[in-house]
Each structure stands twice: as C-alpha cells, then as structure tokens.
Design a protein around this motif. Sequence first.
Motif, short mmCIF file in Angstrom:
data_model
loop_
_atom_site.label_atom_id
_atom_site.label_comp_id
_atom_site.label_asym_id
_atom_site.label_seq_id
_atom_site.Cartn_x
_atom_site.Cartn_y
_atom_site.Cartn_z
N MET A 1 65.32 12.15 71.07
CA MET A 1 65.08 12.35 72.49
C MET A 1 64.82 13.83 72.75
O MET A 1 65.52 14.69 72.22
CB MET A 1 66.29 11.89 73.31
N ARG A 2 63.81 14.12 73.57
CA ARG A 2 63.45 15.50 73.85
C ARG A 2 64.54 16.18 74.66
O ARG A 2 65.25 15.53 75.45
CB ARG A 2 62.12 15.56 74.58
N ILE A 3 64.65 17.50 74.50
CA ILE A 3 65.71 18.24 75.17
C ILE A 3 65.56 18.18 76.69
O ILE A 3 66.54 18.10 77.43
CB ILE A 3 65.73 19.71 74.68
N GLY A 4 64.31 18.17 77.18
CA GLY A 4 64.11 18.06 78.62
C GLY A 4 64.63 16.74 79.16
O GLY A 4 65.25 16.70 80.23
N MET A 5 64.41 15.64 78.41
CA MET A 5 64.91 14.33 78.84
C MET A 5 66.43 14.30 78.80
O MET A 5 67.08 13.70 79.67
CB MET A 5 64.31 13.24 77.96
N ARG A 6 67.03 14.93 77.80
CA ARG A 6 68.49 14.99 77.74
C ARG A 6 69.06 15.74 78.95
O ARG A 6 70.03 15.30 79.56
CB ARG A 6 68.93 15.67 76.45
N LEU A 7 68.45 16.86 79.26
CA LEU A 7 68.91 17.62 80.43
C LEU A 7 68.72 16.80 81.69
O LEU A 7 69.58 16.81 82.59
CB LEU A 7 68.13 18.94 80.52
N LEU A 8 67.59 16.08 81.79
CA LEU A 8 67.34 15.27 82.99
C LEU A 8 68.39 14.18 83.13
O LEU A 8 68.94 13.96 84.23
CB LEU A 8 65.94 14.66 82.90
N LEU A 9 68.69 13.47 82.02
CA LEU A 9 69.68 12.40 82.09
C LEU A 9 71.07 12.95 82.45
O LEU A 9 71.79 12.37 83.27
CB LEU A 9 69.73 11.67 80.75
N GLY A 10 71.44 14.07 81.82
CA GLY A 10 72.74 14.67 82.14
C GLY A 10 72.83 15.11 83.58
O GLY A 10 73.83 14.84 84.28
N TYR A 11 71.77 15.78 84.04
CA TYR A 11 71.75 16.25 85.43
C TYR A 11 71.79 15.08 86.41
O TYR A 11 72.56 15.08 87.38
CB TYR A 11 70.49 17.10 85.63
N PHE A 12 70.97 14.05 86.12
CA PHE A 12 70.90 12.92 87.04
C PHE A 12 72.22 12.13 87.02
O PHE A 12 72.66 11.62 88.05
CB PHE A 12 69.74 12.01 86.66
N LEU A 13 72.88 12.04 85.86
CA LEU A 13 74.15 11.35 85.79
C LEU A 13 75.20 12.07 86.63
O LEU A 13 75.97 11.42 87.37
CB LEU A 13 74.60 11.27 84.33
N ILE A 14 75.24 13.39 86.55
CA ILE A 14 76.20 14.16 87.37
C ILE A 14 75.92 13.96 88.85
O ILE A 14 76.83 13.70 89.64
CB ILE A 14 76.14 15.65 86.99
N VAL A 15 74.65 14.06 89.24
CA VAL A 15 74.29 13.87 90.65
C VAL A 15 74.61 12.46 91.11
O VAL A 15 75.13 12.25 92.22
CB VAL A 15 72.80 14.20 90.87
N ALA A 16 74.33 11.45 90.27
CA ALA A 16 74.58 10.07 90.65
C ALA A 16 76.06 9.80 90.83
O ALA A 16 76.47 9.13 91.80
CB ALA A 16 73.99 9.13 89.59
N ILE A 17 76.88 10.32 89.92
CA ILE A 17 78.33 10.12 90.05
C ILE A 17 78.86 10.80 91.31
O ILE A 17 79.64 10.22 92.07
CB ILE A 17 79.05 10.63 88.79
N ALA A 18 78.42 12.05 91.52
CA ALA A 18 78.85 12.77 92.74
C ALA A 18 78.40 12.04 94.00
O ALA A 18 79.16 11.89 94.96
CB ALA A 18 78.31 14.19 92.71
N ALA A 19 77.14 11.57 93.99
CA ALA A 19 76.63 10.86 95.15
C ALA A 19 77.39 9.56 95.38
O ALA A 19 77.67 9.17 96.51
CB ALA A 19 75.14 10.58 94.98
N TRP A 20 77.74 8.87 94.28
CA TRP A 20 78.48 7.61 94.42
C TRP A 20 79.84 7.84 95.06
O TRP A 20 80.25 7.09 95.95
CB TRP A 20 78.64 6.95 93.05
N PHE A 21 80.54 8.87 94.61
CA PHE A 21 81.85 9.17 95.20
C PHE A 21 81.71 9.52 96.68
O PHE A 21 82.45 9.01 97.52
CB PHE A 21 82.52 10.33 94.45
N VAL A 22 80.75 10.38 96.99
CA VAL A 22 80.59 10.80 98.39
C VAL A 22 80.17 9.63 99.26
O VAL A 22 80.72 9.41 100.36
CB VAL A 22 79.55 11.94 98.48
N LEU A 23 79.20 8.83 98.79
CA LEU A 23 78.72 7.71 99.59
C LEU A 23 79.80 6.66 99.77
O LEU A 23 79.93 6.07 100.85
CB LEU A 23 77.49 7.09 98.91
N SER A 24 80.56 6.39 98.71
CA SER A 24 81.62 5.39 98.83
C SER A 24 82.65 5.83 99.86
O SER A 24 83.14 5.01 100.66
CB SER A 24 82.29 5.15 97.48
#
Length: 474
Positions: free
Chosen positions: A1-24
């Motif tokens: 997996m390319r490093i850019g995709m790894r960074l994207l998945l990590g960044y999006f996972l952090i944002v998604a978890i934070a958004a899930w907590f806030v939205l819930s």
Amino acid sequence: MRIGMRLLLGYFLIVAIAAWFVLSIFVQEVKPGVRRATEGTLIDTATLLAEVGRDDLLAGDAQNGRLAHAFAQLHQRPFRANIGGIHKVRNEYHVYMTDLQGKVVFDSSGKALGEDYSRWNDVWLTLRGEYGARSTQSNPDDPQSTVMYVAAPITDQGKIIGVLSVGKPNSALAPVIHRSERRILWAGAALLGIALLIGLAVAWWINRSISALSRYADSVTHETPLPLPDPGSSELRKLAQALENMRIRLEGKNYIEHYVHALTHELKSPLAAIRGAAEILAEQPSPQVAARFVDNILLQNARMQSLVEKLLEQARLENRVEIVPVRVSIDALFTRVVDARSAILAAKKIALTREGQSLVVEGDEELLEQALGNLVDNAIAFTPEGGNIALVAAAVHKEVQLTVTDSGSGIPDYAMPRIFERFYSLPRENGLKSSGLGLAFVQEVARLHQGDIALRNREEGGVTATLILHRPFT
C-alpha cells in the motif's frame, strides 16, 4: 500500500472516530434538550394560567369560568403555522385544574372532570409546595403516546388552594427532534466528506511529491537525468537534496570510471605500436628501417598527445554549466573555419560553398567555432578528392540551423546509434581512426546553447550535419 493511502486511511479513521463520538453525543442530547426546553415553556404557561384560573376556582364554577371560555374559543378557532418546515394546525396543550383535594374541576378536553388526580406526581408534589411534573402514556399499549405535564400552584393570600397542570404530547416534539437529528447527521456526513476530500488532496500531494522524487531517482541511470524537483516540503526537500548529492557523486564516479576505461582502451594501440617499434630499434636495424620506425613512434606519440588534449578539453566542456552569450557573425564564423582548413581543402581539391552568411547568432564564439570546425573536419575526412562541402546557415521558425553537407561515403547503419559516443570513430580513407571525441564535443556545445545536433545520410550520398541553436541564443 502506498504511503499516501496509508496516511489517508489513518487520517480518515481518526476523523471518523472523532466525528462518531461527537455526533453520537449530539444525537443523544437532542431529545432531552428539546424536552427540557419544552418543559421550561410548560412551567411558564402553567404559572400564567394559574393566575387566570384562580378566580374561577374561588368562584366554585371553574367549568364555566374565564379559562373554560378561553379554551372553548380556542378550539373553535383553527390556525396554521409553518415553523421551520414543521406545520402546526391545532393547539396541543391539555390543561386541567384541581382543587385542594386533587379533584379535577376543569379539564380542557372534558374527559377527566370530577376525577381524583391527587395521586399524580404533578398534583401531589405541587399541593405540597414542591415542583410537580410527570410524563404519562395516554395509551398504555403505545410507548410513543407519552404526555409531559408540568403543574403550578393556584394560591390565594399566600395559601395553595389548587393546582393547574399543563400537558403537551411528546409526539408533538417528534418532528422537531427528527429534523434536528437529521440535520446533525447530514452535517456529520458533510464533515466526513470534506475530511475525505482534504485527505485525498493531502495524499495526492504526498504521492505526487514522492513520485517526482522516484522519477528523479530513476532518471539517474538515463543519459539526460531530470532536473531536481521541488517537493514543496522541507523534509522532502532535504530528501531531494540528498538524492541530488548522491546522483552527483555517482555521476562523478561513473564519469571517471568511463573516462579511465575509454582512455586505457584508446591508448593500447599507440602504446603497442611504440613498444613494437622500440623492440625493432633495439635490434639496430638499417638506417632506413630505423628512420621509418622512429617516424612511427613520433606519430603514435602525437596521436596520444592529441587524444589526451582533446579528452581534457571535452572534460572541461562537460563540466561547464552555462555560457555567456555574445553576438556572433555567421560570415566571420564561416570565414575563420574555412581559412583554417584552406590548405587541406586545396590538397584534396574539395569545393566548399557558403550560404546564409548574413545571419547573426548569440552564443559562445569560441565554442561555436570549434564545434563547426569539428563538423567540417569530419566532412573533409570522409569526402573523396574532388568532392563538395556546403556550409549553410538558415533561420527556421524559432531556431537557427548551421548545416554542413558533404558528398562522402555516409554513415553506416550500424554506426548511427553510436555516432555520438566518446571515442567511437569510423576509419578514414587512409585507414586511420580519429580520437572519437569530435562529435561528442559538438553535442556538448549544442547542450550549452540549449540546442541540438543531428546527423542524417543523404540519398545522393554523403552526410548532412545540422547544429541547431534555439532562439534564446539567437
């Protein structure tokens, strides 16, 4: 997996978890928040209506009092309201009033009149001077039929004489709650979408920078490496500079190895000839034989000296990064090149013609003269006696082309791909080979002038060599 995709998945996972907590948390707080706000309006309404219903309760005819008359008029007067997309067409308040014993003396719906409500929390607590409120299902089989009641005491001369309770169905709040939850979820989805776009942009930028560095690193093995890219980041810029330093060192190492190998190869023949001549001279041959071998030694020595000098000149030229252009007259350039070779042209009876001498170019005069001289020397070497050579200068679009055309034997097909290699040369009419650095020198001069050099065979015989100078130097 390319490093850019790894960074994207990590960044999006952090944002998604934070958004899930806030939205819930937001979604969970919508319903109680709306109900708390409604409860505040109910207590205000109950307190106000308690003041209105006090006289009715004291008169003992609450069912026909002012409060009852007001609700009767309210039921007969329908209304329509659009509250932020929620349509309201009827009054949803349920109001009842009890006496000091908790008996219902007024009911806006007319259903509970005369019933004992003293055990309901809103009445029970309010009669004891406390805050009274309750939420009760109007239909025991329907959990969504709850009604929220808030009561206020009816007082006379500081004493509680009754209770007025105002209720509102929680189902009336459902559209508000659903709309708020829906908007929060849409906002959350938009937030995740924006975060994904930002992540994709960052990943694309990182991949683009790394790809540029990869292409640059791969081009090190090519003849013309790519220029050093600017990744746009201090860390990647340091990496790019490290690659550039590595490339320079590798090129320097390869350059030296190639030159040493080529020079050793080219010196073998003259050294072997000198050694052979020396061995024969050691046997003390006749003066005529000795003189011939002495001439051979001098010839090979001159060949080696010429080779070394041209090699040094080629090395100096290849290490030059830029030139200081000056105006150069084509007429003067052609004249100097031809005059320097007039003797050999006359000896071989070669006719040389010139065209387009009125042009003026910008460049390094000495380098242009040497490059053009090398092309003319090649043309003379491969043109038979009585042949023709033409020097032509022409402006073509955004270029100035200096062309040398001969009527010689041409370049064999097998030699065309290697014709610009250092030390690669073809045998002349006399069987001897040159240093093989002439065309390599011309190619370097063309590079410094941001131009090009092209050779092609003519159909009628001979070769056309074209030195191309671009407009920045004309």
